[in-house]
Design a protein around this motif. Structure first.
Motif, short mmCIF file in Angstrom:
data_model
loop_
_atom_site.label_atom_id
_atom_site.label_comp_id
_atom_site.label_asym_id
_atom_site.label_seq_id
_atom_site.Cartn_x
_atom_site.Cartn_y
_atom_site.Cartn_z
N GLN A 97 21.11 9.50 114.50
CA GLN A 97 22.10 8.45 114.63
C GLN A 97 23.37 8.88 113.90
O GLN A 97 23.38 9.93 113.26
CB GLN A 97 21.58 7.13 114.07
CG GLN A 97 21.08 7.20 112.64
CD GLN A 97 20.36 5.92 112.24
OE1 GLN A 97 20.97 4.98 111.75
NE2 GLN A 97 19.04 5.88 112.46
N PRO A 98 24.46 8.11 114.00
CA PRO A 98 25.68 8.50 113.31
C PRO A 98 25.46 8.73 111.82
O PRO A 98 24.70 8.00 111.17
CB PRO A 98 26.61 7.31 113.57
CG PRO A 98 26.16 6.76 114.88
CD PRO A 98 24.67 6.92 114.87
N ALA B 35 31.86 0.15 108.10
CA ALA B 35 31.76 -0.96 109.05
C ALA B 35 31.57 -0.46 110.47
O ALA B 35 30.86 -1.09 111.26
CB ALA B 35 33.03 -1.81 108.96
N ILE B 36 32.16 0.69 110.83
CA ILE B 36 32.00 1.18 112.20
C ILE B 36 30.56 1.58 112.46
O ILE B 36 30.07 1.46 113.60
CB ILE B 36 32.96 2.35 112.49
CG1 ILE B 36 32.67 3.56 111.58
CG2 ILE B 36 34.40 1.91 112.38
CD1 ILE B 36 33.40 4.81 112.00
N ALA B 37 29.84 2.04 111.43
CA ALA B 37 28.42 2.37 111.60
C ALA B 37 27.60 1.10 111.77
O ALA B 37 26.67 1.06 112.59
CB ALA B 37 27.92 3.17 110.40
N ALA C 293 25.29 -0.01 114.98
CA ALA C 293 23.90 -0.45 114.87
C ALA C 293 23.71 -1.81 115.52
O ALA C 293 22.70 -2.05 116.20
CB ALA C 293 23.48 -0.50 113.40
N GLY C 294 24.67 -2.71 115.33
CA GLY C 294 24.55 -4.03 115.91
C GLY C 294 24.53 -4.04 117.43
O GLY C 294 24.04 -4.98 118.05
N LEU C 295 25.06 -2.98 118.04
CA LEU C 295 25.11 -2.89 119.50
C LEU C 295 24.01 -1.98 120.05
O LEU C 295 23.91 -1.81 121.27
CB LEU C 295 26.47 -2.36 119.94
CG LEU C 295 27.63 -3.32 119.68
CD1 LEU C 295 28.96 -2.58 119.77
CD2 LEU C 295 27.60 -4.48 120.67
N VAL D 202 34.18 9.43 113.45
CA VAL D 202 34.54 8.67 114.64
C VAL D 202 33.26 8.36 115.40
O VAL D 202 32.35 9.20 115.49
CB VAL D 202 35.55 9.44 115.52
CG1 VAL D 202 34.98 10.77 115.98
CG2 VAL D 202 35.99 8.60 116.70
N ILE D 203 33.15 7.13 115.91
CA ILE D 203 31.97 6.67 116.64
C ILE D 203 32.42 6.01 117.93
O ILE D 203 33.35 5.19 117.92
CB ILE D 203 31.13 5.67 115.82
CG1 ILE D 203 30.61 6.34 114.54
CG2 ILE D 203 29.97 5.12 116.63
CD1 ILE D 203 29.85 5.39 113.63
N GLY D 204 31.77 6.36 119.05
CA GLY D 204 32.09 5.76 120.33
C GLY D 204 30.85 5.24 121.05
O GLY D 204 29.75 5.77 120.87
#
Length: 370
Positions: A114-115, A133-135, A139-141, A264-266
């Motif tokens: 995972q990221p 927060a982006i991580a 996770a929430g999605l 960066v996370i997409g």
């Protein structure tokens, strides 16, 4: 807790805390069996302010994490059990085998590829009091806040490179029998548990450490199960493709005088529901992206001053969310010559904005590892 683990946990507690006076000492079933026990405690005092439809404020005390871990290792095999005492939720239950040098195979309930900013950034070494927060949005999605799933992972690692491939259920963090824990048999006259799914989720991660303190890497994952995390609205038919890339100079607090981290996370969410179902229009596909940058400087003895700025665009027409976190970390254990993360006090301020919404949180958090 499974009954089969009770003797293991009891033995680990005995070794860690010492046997009571007059108690019969625990005898290991094998000379090379190693038992270990540990945990983490993070109490905090917080002030929060949320300015949404109405303004609310809150001051109070909390317990962010209270983790207990027990493991047993015998030759090339290890069994590990992690539990969060806040809610008594299992956070890991898996078997790990090392069939050859540099190779590890894990099976059970655990966090896989995972990221980097999510579970690979362990609880003791989080910058501040929360992961990026982006991580957490990722996770929430995908897998939910715990970032764990039931599956099988194969990892190859040496001093410079680590690569892992994780095949898992994709149903998220719940280890529930009606979800990601596939245990059914024909004797129940329901060999599938009512789930019609043939394609598992698959995730992979790669990291490269060319020198001490420098880490480069990335992640890619595909989840076709269409099941959203616990507590979210049910979407019966969707798939999520996600990826990340990171560059860290000093991944862990206290490791060097100046630390810099970028990530960066997409995510791409594809909905496969045709229009007209339940009289509603078909959901729109979305492409989400977020970035985070962190800087920390050890300008105080046995501590750091840190800051993090993040942006996350959910592609939902409401605009990008922005997150700012800043604070100071101090380590009493480092002052005494021990590891930085063993005892830690963190004072952090976090601020988020999105459209007309704004949130502020100030937290004083302690951390003790044992």
């Amino acid at each position: 807790m499974p009954r089969a683990l009770a003797p293991l946990i009891a033995a680990a507690l005995t070794l860690a805390l010492g046997a009571p006076a007059g108690a019969r000492p625990f005898t290991a079933p094998a000379d090379d069996l190693t038992l270990a026990f540990g945990g983490a405690l993070q109490p905090r005092v917080s002030y929060g302010r949320a300015d949404h439809v109405m303004l609310t404020e809150r001051f109070g005390f909390g317990l962010r994490r209270a983790r207990v871990r027990a493991s047993a290792a015998w030759q090339a095999v290890m069994l590990e059990f992690d539990v969060d005492l806040v809610g008594l939720a299992p956070f890991g239950l898996y078997l790990a085998i090392r069939p050859a040098e540099n190779w590890t195979i894990r099976a059970g309930y655990f966090p896989g590829a995972q990221p980097r900013a999510m579970i690979p950034t362990g609880v003791p070494v989080i910058d501040g009091v929360e992961r990026a927060a982006i991580a957490e949005r990722w996770a929430g999605l995908t897998l939910g806040g715990r970032g764990r799933d039931v599956g099988i992972d194969v990892t190859w690692a040496n001093a410079y490179v680590k690569a892992s491939l994780w095949v898992h259920s994709g149903y998220g963090s719940r280890m529930a029998r009606d979800g990601n824990n596939f245990w059914q048999s024909p004797s129940s006259h329901d060999a599938t548990g009512g789930v019609d799914q043939m394609t598992p989720a698959i995730s992979g991660a790669l990291s490269f450490t060319p020198q001490d303190g420098l880490e480069l890497g990335g992640f890619v994952g595909y989840n076709p199960t269409g099941v959203v995390p616990e507590g979210s609205p049910v979407d019966p038919d969707r798939s999520v493709t996600s990826w990340s890339a990171h560059a860290y100079w000093g991944p862990t607090p206290g490791s060097q005088f100046v630390r810099l981290k970028a990530e960066v996370i997409g995510l791409s969410i594809a909905n496969h529901i045709p229009p007209g179902i339940n009289g509603e229009a078909a959901p729109v596909d979305r492409d989400l992206i977020g970035g985070a940058g962190t800087a920390a400087v050890g300008i105080i003895p046995h501590g750091e001053v840190f800051g993090r700025f993040e942006v996350f665009d959910a592609d939902d027409g409401a605009g990008a969310a922005r997150y700012i976190t800043a604070g100071v970390m101090f380590s009493p254990s480092h002052m005494k010559g021990g590891p930085f993360e063993r005892e830690r006090l963190t004072l952090a301020w976090a601020h988020s904005t999105r459209a007309d919404d704004a949130d502020h949180v100030v937290v004083l958090q302690g951390q003790w590892l044992f």
